[in-house]
Design an enzyme around this catalytic site. Sequence first.
Site, PDB file in Angstrom:
ATOM      1  N   TYR A  71       0.850  -1.199  -0.156  1.00 49.81           N
ATOM      2  CA  TYR A  71       0.027  -0.002   0.059  1.00 49.81           C
ATOM      3  C   TYR A  71       0.834   1.156  -0.037  1.00 49.81           C
ATOM      4  CZ  TYR A  71      -3.789   3.156   1.126  1.00 49.81           C
ATOM      5  OH  TYR A  71      -4.821   4.261   0.742  1.00 49.81           O
ATOM      6  N   PHE A 123      -7.457  20.407 -25.580  1.00 49.10           N
ATOM      7  CA  PHE A 123      -7.721  19.037 -25.579  1.00 49.10           C
ATOM      8  C   PHE A 123      -9.085  18.937 -24.537  1.00 49.10           C
ATOM      9  CE2 PHE A 123      -8.183  14.645 -24.180  1.00 49.10           C
ATOM     10  CZ  PHE A 123      -8.466  13.992 -25.369  1.00 49.10           C
ATOM     11  N   THR A 124      -9.800  18.055 -24.847  1.00 52.24           N
ATOM     12  CA  THR A 124     -11.373  17.991 -24.096  1.00 52.24           C
ATOM     13  C   THR A 124     -11.190  17.934 -22.802  1.00 52.24           C
ATOM     14  OG1 THR A 124     -11.291  15.523 -24.354  1.00 52.24           O
ATOM     15  CG2 THR A 124     -12.371  16.994 -25.940  1.00 52.24           C
ATOM     16  N   ASP A 214       1.814  19.039 -21.664  1.00 51.78           N
ATOM     17  CA  ASP A 214       1.041  17.997 -21.756  1.00 51.78           C
ATOM     18  C   ASP A 214       1.949  17.084 -22.663  1.00 51.78           C
ATOM     19  OD1 ASP A 214      -0.575  16.023 -22.622  1.00 51.78           O
ATOM     20  OD2 ASP A 214      -2.528  16.932 -23.030  1.00 51.78           O
ATOM     21  N   LYS A 257      -0.674   6.445 -23.861  1.00 53.70           N
ATOM     22  CA  LYS A 257      -0.148   6.734 -25.223  1.00 53.70           C
ATOM     23  C   LYS A 257       1.282   6.409 -25.340  1.00 53.70           C
ATOM     24  CE  LYS A 257      -4.026   9.406 -24.844  1.00 53.70           C
ATOM     25  NZ  LYS A 257      -4.888   9.419 -23.686  1.00 53.70           N
ATOM     26  N   ARG A 381     -14.131  14.162 -34.089  1.00 52.92           N
ATOM     27  CA  ARG A 381     -13.363  15.298 -33.375  1.00 52.92           C
ATOM     28  C   ARG A 381     -13.803  16.655 -34.241  1.00 52.92           C
ATOM     29  NH1 ARG A 381     -10.964  13.267 -28.515  1.00 52.92           N
ATOM     30  NH2 ARG A 381     -13.168  13.571 -28.115  1.00 52.92           N
ATOM     31  N   PHE A 447     -19.580  14.189 -26.162  1.00 56.06           N
ATOM     32  CA  PHE A 447     -19.107  13.316 -27.175  1.00 56.06           C
ATOM     33  C   PHE A 447     -18.988  11.893 -26.865  1.00 56.06           C
ATOM     34  CE2 PHE A 447     -14.616  12.759 -25.610  1.00 56.06           C
ATOM     35  CZ  PHE A 447     -14.532  14.126 -25.125  1.00 56.06           C
TER      36      PHE A 447
HETATM   37  N1  F0G Z   1      -4.115  15.142 -23.313  1.00 57.42           N
HETATM   38  C1  F0G Z   1      -3.925  14.450 -24.525  1.00 57.42           C
HETATM   39  C2  F0G Z   1      -3.384  15.262 -25.433  1.00 57.42           C
HETATM   40  C3  F0G Z   1      -4.846  13.337 -24.957  1.00 57.42           C
HETATM   41  O1  F0G Z   1      -4.949  12.880 -26.064  1.00 57.42           O
HETATM   42  C4  F0G Z   1      -5.667  12.621 -23.764  1.00 57.42           C
HETATM   43  C5  F0G Z   1      -6.652  11.609 -23.962  1.00 57.42           C
HETATM   44  C6  F0G Z   1      -5.544  13.459 -22.381  1.00 57.42           C
HETATM   45  C7  F0G Z   1      -4.647  14.309 -22.265  1.00 57.42           C
HETATM   46  C8  F0G Z   1      -6.191  12.637 -21.277  1.00 57.42           C
HETATM   47  O2  F0G Z   1      -5.480  11.460 -20.744  1.00 57.42           O
HETATM   48  O3  F0G Z   1      -7.178   9.627 -21.245  1.00 57.42           O
HETATM   49  O4  F0G Z   1      -5.212   9.157 -20.031  1.00 57.42           O
HETATM   50  O5  F0G Z   1      -6.965  10.709 -18.968  1.00 57.42           O
HETATM   51  N2  F0G Z   1      -6.736  11.172 -25.210  1.00 57.42           N
HETATM   52  C9  F0G Z   1      -7.644  10.349 -25.463  1.00 57.42           C
HETATM   53  C10 F0G Z   1      -8.023  10.296 -27.037  1.00 57.42           C
HETATM   54  C11 F0G Z   1      -8.728   9.865 -24.677  1.00 57.42           C
HETATM   55  O6  F0G Z   1      -8.520   9.088 -27.520  1.00 57.42           O
HETATM   56  O7  F0G Z   1      -7.320  11.117 -27.629  1.00 57.42           O
HETATM   57  P1  F0G Z   1      -6.313  10.237 -20.350  1.00 57.42           P
END
Ligand code: F0G
Length: 455
Positions: A71, A123-124, A214, A257, A381, A447
């Site tokens: 832990y 980014f979303t 990022d 990624k 997108r 989305f």
């Molecule tokens: N920043 C970027 C540029 C991303 O593409 C993503 C995730 C995140 C942050 C967030 O990371 O998913 O580990 O919480 N992108 C995925 C995509 C969801 O399909 O583009 P996460």
Amino acid sequence: SVVNAEPYRIKMVEPLHMTTRAEREEAIRAAGHNTFLLKSKDCYIDLLTDSGTSAMSDAQWSAMMLGDEAYAGARSFDNLWNAVEEFYGFPYTCPTHQGRGAEHLISQILITPGQHVPGNMYFTTTRAHQELAGATFHDVIIDEAHDPSAIHPFKGNVDLDKLRALIDEVGADQIAYINVAVTVNMAGGQPVSMANIRAVREICDEHGIIMWSDATRLAENAYFIQQREEGYADTPCAQIAKEMLSHFDGLTMSGKKDCLVNIGGFLAMRDEDILIKARELVVLYEGMPTYGGLAGRDLEAMAVGLREALDDDYLAHRIGQVRYLGERLIEAGIPVVQPIGGHAVFLDARAFLPHVPQDELPAQSLAAEIYVESGVRAMERGIVSAGRTKTGEHNHPKLELVRLTIPRRVYTNAHMDVVADAVIAVWQRRASIRGLRFVYESPTLRFFTSRFEPL
Ligand code: F0G
């Protein structure tokens, strides 16, 4: 052209399920024409995302068996910490369950409500966390990034004039930090040059602004620098990545990624005060600071994967495979974002379906059609992903795209040919494709869970 063969061989296989057109028509209807709501078993080739979909190596699977599941104080945490220090050059790491966990923490730590956060396109999840913490996001990417056909070797670059103008407008003390993504997902997986990173650093130094990254796709960005930026042709990608990151104060990472894992992420930084604050928050939202919501085995896999992703042969094949798909579509005359980016080929849905206005969700509709044609799952997108403004209007992004995202080390070039043939078949019947309307719209990150029906 030279054959782009895989620099690995297949040790384990996962059989795929083939479907009929009638089954796919039923599946997309049941999913409300949202490819996020399809079942994986109904997708022959799943190009929804490159996130968490990598094939892990034998070395990663063996490392998982060595996971220390204590832990607190687990050896696996030390292994990740040491890998981040060695390959990314940051002395402090705080693991999180995935990238958005790290985005949540850094937004809460660095943002005072009312402040501003510039970034090279949104980014979303990143923007959602910045807004949740009370900041206003400002897009400071170069104009070319918003034009699918504009050719630029570093289409992810920060526009230095836009950044300076924002600093003049709101004052440097009202800028919580700048967030520079390498590569830029929403622009089409486009890279940022080393020269641009250096120039942003200079502006930040001049004004005392924190420079965050990022770094989710940093290995792919390093490869583009090696291929395109003068002076880097003979430099290994691992060394380029370390030089890139040397200019930043810290990073958020989605390990799903460029750490080649199925789950995981982290924050890394130079400032111990930020680490202390991150540790205070991580215990509330994620888990103990030595596991951050992950199992010990996940930390082990990430520590191994982050170095594998920086391998030159791996990267040449990876980016080459994405380019192969893109070039097949370009040869067929299909409008795609150019140059082809690092993790995906993006179809320009405005140019693909010029008869469907943006409010009728052309990219959402095109993604559904590609699925019905072939069982290939892509992702919208465009206007759906862009959500609504604070006052409730649709955001109307310039880019209205469908993303064909290539998982790492998963599919062969024969699969890429199936994808290309499917998109070409849809292109040939494009005039008969109609738009969609919302039947259920979810209030956040719409989305993911919204449902649609054909107009
Ligand atoms: N920043 C970027 C540029 C991303 O593409 C993503 C995730 C995140 C942050 C967030 O990371 O998913 O580990 O919480 N992108 C995925 C995509 C969801 O399909 O583009 P996460």
